[in-house]
Design an enzyme around this catalytic site. Sequence first.
Site, PDB file in Angstrom:
ATOM      1  N   TYR A   1       2.797   6.009 -38.211  1.00  0.00           N
ATOM      2  CA  TYR A   1       4.125   5.575 -37.764  1.00  0.00           C
ATOM      3  C   TYR A   1       5.131   6.021 -38.821  1.00  0.00           C
ATOM      4  O   TYR A   1       4.960   7.068 -39.428  1.00  0.00           O
ATOM      5  CB  TYR A   1       4.065   4.044 -37.527  1.00  0.00           C
ATOM      6  CG  TYR A   1       5.031   3.592 -36.468  1.00  0.00           C
ATOM      7  CD1 TYR A   1       5.153   4.265 -35.256  1.00  0.00           C
ATOM      8  CD2 TYR A   1       5.841   2.484 -36.686  1.00  0.00           C
ATOM      9  CE1 TYR A   1       6.064   3.847 -34.305  1.00  0.00           C
ATOM     10  CE2 TYR A   1       6.751   2.058 -35.723  1.00  0.00           C
ATOM     11  CZ  TYR A   1       6.855   2.749 -34.539  1.00  0.00           C
ATOM     12  OH  TYR A   1       7.760   2.330 -33.596  1.00  0.00           O
TER      13      TYR A   1
ATOM     14  N   LYS B   1     -10.256   5.557 -10.580  1.00  0.00           N
ATOM     15  CA  LYS B   1     -10.102   7.000 -10.699  1.00  0.00           C
ATOM     16  C   LYS B   1      -9.909   7.412 -12.165  1.00  0.00           C
ATOM     17  O   LYS B   1     -10.457   8.408 -12.633  1.00  0.00           O
ATOM     18  CB  LYS B   1      -8.883   7.408  -9.878  1.00  0.00           C
ATOM     19  CG  LYS B   1      -8.705   8.851  -9.821  1.00  0.00           C
ATOM     20  CD  LYS B   1      -8.376   9.266  -8.436  1.00  0.00           C
ATOM     21  CE  LYS B   1      -8.640  10.727  -8.341  1.00  0.00           C
ATOM     22  NZ  LYS B   1      -8.414  11.254  -7.050  1.00  0.00           N
TER      23      LYS B   1
END
Length: 760
Positions: free
Chosen positions: A47, A102
């Site tokens: 970060y 999926k």
Amino acid sequence: MSDDNTPRKSRITREEALAYHLEPRPGKYDIVASTPMATQRDLSLAYSPGVAVPVQAIAERPETAYDYTVKGNMVAVISNGTSILGLGNLGALASKPVMEGKAVLFKRFADVNAIDIELDTEDPDEIINAVRLMGPTFGGINLEDIKAPECFIIEQRLKELMDIPVFHDDQHGTAVICAAGLINALELSGKKIEDVRIVLNGAGAAGIACLELVKRMGARHENCIMCDTKGVIYQGRTEGMNQWKSAHAVVTEARTLEEAMRGADVFLGVSAKGAVTPEMVQGMAENPVIFAMANPDPEITPEEAHAVRADAIVATGRSDYPNQVNNVLGFPYLFRGALDIHARAINDEMKIACARALAELAREDVPDEVAVAYGRKLQFGRDYIIPTPFDPRLIHVVPPAVAKAGMDTGVARRPIIDMEGYVQSLKARMDPTAAILQGIHARARQAQARMIFAEGDDPRVLRAAVAWQRGGMGQALVVGRESDVKDKLEAAGLGDAAREITVVNAGNSRYLEQYHETLYTRLQRQGYDREDAVKLANRDRHVFASLMLAHGHGDGLVTGTTRKNAHVLAQIGMVFDVTPADGAVGITAVLHNGRIVLMGDTLVHEWPEAEDLADIATRGAHVARGLGLDPRIAFLSFSNFGYPISERAVKMAHATEVLDARKVDFEYEGEMTVDVALNPTQAAKYPFSRLTGPANVLVVPARHSASISVKLLQEMAGATVVGPILTGVPQPIQICSTSSTVSDILNMAAIAAGRLGQVK
Ligand SMILES: NC(=O)C1=CN([C@@H]2O[C@H](COP(=O)(O)OP(=O)(O)OC[C@H]3O[C@@H](n4cnc5c(N)ncnc54)[C@H](OP(=O)(O)O)[C@@H]3O)[C@@H](O)[C@H]2O)C=CC1
Ligand SMILES: CC(=O)C(=O)O
Ligand SMILES: [Mg+2]
């Protein structure tokens, strides 16, 4: 395997389906970090301030997003739920289980990261705008279960607007698999695609795309009739039409599906359950090809079709019949190939390359592991025209064909230069652990064992027994009291299963006297009188269950969830020889991050000596081979090859000498530390080591170190633990632990049924 060569149907209940989605956490996937995130330094890199560097790099050169972010391996699965499977328009939220499923299939079959996004709108413009705006995040967009004709508008517009592949799977995924199957079905029926008369039922997303692709592959427009709920789409029809249907309208006298099917060579169905009758099939041409692909139930079942036409080649969308036409054979590999060339699109050439690769794969010799997983022999022919979804070759055969077609047609941002290297990287990409567990279950299903579940008083055991019976694994024999089993099943929401499983106990067994006699004979010289033996057989479920197995009243035994391992082993020992001196060894499989290691002895030997350690290694090698691994054994300690010297390490080194003398046929080495055993960089410091790769069987110095290692991996790393597998005994007995889950118990039952631990 069933004798008539048809796969056995497994019945999935509503409760099982809901429990699968509820446990261990709601839904079907988690997101995990792939970089370390432990220290202040990690945080500074991941970060602020470190992250600013790739931000600037991407701002300057957008294509580097594929290098510094997950974009290049990330697909969005997007739906608005307007055509969920064959269930219809049930809305965005209800479509979420399908879309999550999926996403998981993308990961499982092709290591593509995917997340599901459900959009709560039926307005194509809103969908187009939402998806367009999320373009920077993803390497590809997979649209799913959006109804026609809106799906055509949405996909077409997004393809124009976006610079990544946009692919509506119900259209093109289905079309690709259907085309693959058709290539082979026509080959078998001796017909050419240019000559055949094709009838397609269902003029929606899947139907229009199937017919378009089949025509691109050579079928003639005038030979193809498309039907929908209003019947034949003929030139001049006005009712229920749209521009996509009009493109396939033909001049014909036929007005109904029945009329259209008379004399047709091929029927393709992507419409609804039961849309085709046996009479319609009867009138088709010789060697008719029938792909009844509606989900979850086909237009006509293979049984019904074959009853009237023995010469038919039939495929459906279901996994419990031969020839499953399901887009899961396509989308993972199409996207894998497209992502790996940083493709701008998935074009027709890539789809056709995928279809041809699938068709060719089905003609090749099928590896044994695939046949075992499917439960029947697979050989190119009428009952095997399409590869099965669990074929491990798909991942390294299909994406290279797709990637090459993309490169040849100019959609690759970064072409692959070393294709052979790419094929190798695809082979290494897949997590072998899923295949190993699947293999264990497939072998068990084939065995159809009568499994004795000794602890019918435990709800987990009861749920596992019900899953065994209903999952088509064999017969579940549960030791317990009928009323107690019934109450506990009711409490678990499985009340109706009480009639399906078989409850056995001392009160209802016809063989009790035989059991008493066997036990008394075995124990009389260990201080037991007949009365003691009778009480033991009647009251102790482990002993009773062992007696059932000893008398052949069951084929395998699972126990150990209610009492400590040592106690259970001692009780089983009343009936069978399961001591260290008898050759018994416990081997535990630890599966994590795509790796599997076996560890022993985790059950039987408390403090093994060199000879025992050599036995443990031999049993470990046997289990490894049973799992399809080439065994490489490491004898572990805190020292490497004699330094630092210690009595505890020396016995590990001696074990290798025992194996030298025994001239065994597997690799072994030691003593060594666990990092040298598993990490090739550390191992390279000892070039004389006889191991040709990282060890996959770890023999530890004592049972406490085994237990500590396995439990540490389980608790700290979240590893999947299978075992301890009781091996070296002649009977298929497996002992779970008090912390076993329903899945763990099922795994152990499957190991018992597959006789993985048994000495021959
Ligand atoms: N096996 C596989 O891999 C796949 C299977 N499918 C299945 O295909 C079917 C259609 O899916 P999809 O194209 O996405 O859905 P759509 O909603 O886009 O289209 C459905 C089409 O089927 C027609 N239809 C519905 N019922 C009948 C009937 N009884 N007789 C004739 N035509 C009928 C509709 O006609 P009309 O236009 O007149 O309303 C419409 O044209 C579903 O069952 C789905 O599960 C889909 C994708 C993949
Ligand atoms: C398989 C699939 O995508 C469907 O039936 O909709
Ligand atoms: Mg679908």
